[in-house]
Design a protein around this motif. Structure first.
Motif: not given
Length: 69
Positions: A49-51
């Motif tokens: 997951e990346s923000s």
């Protein structure tokens, strides 16, 4: 896709959503399971997951954008 989802779930992947139209299964698992999840038939990638932060609406644009022709 149903079999892939079952296999992922059986391997410890917690499914949040199945986007049937684009062939994507969204969920989470411990990072230690990533390699074994990638080995499941029908799985093309397991991505962390990346923000993303786009800033406030009135902030200046930084960086460059390019459009294809």
């Amino acid at each position: 896709m149903a079999q892939t989802a079952k296999d992922l779930s059986d391997a410890g992947f917690d499914i949040d959503d199945r986007l049937e139209a684009i062939g994507v299964i969204v969920g989470s698992a411990d990072v230690s399971l990533a390699q074994s999840l990638r080995a499941i038939a029908g799985v093309i990638d397991v991505s962390p997951e990346s923000s993303i932060d786009i800033g406030p609406p009135d902030s200046p644009i930084h960086g460059r954008c390019a459009a294809g022709s």
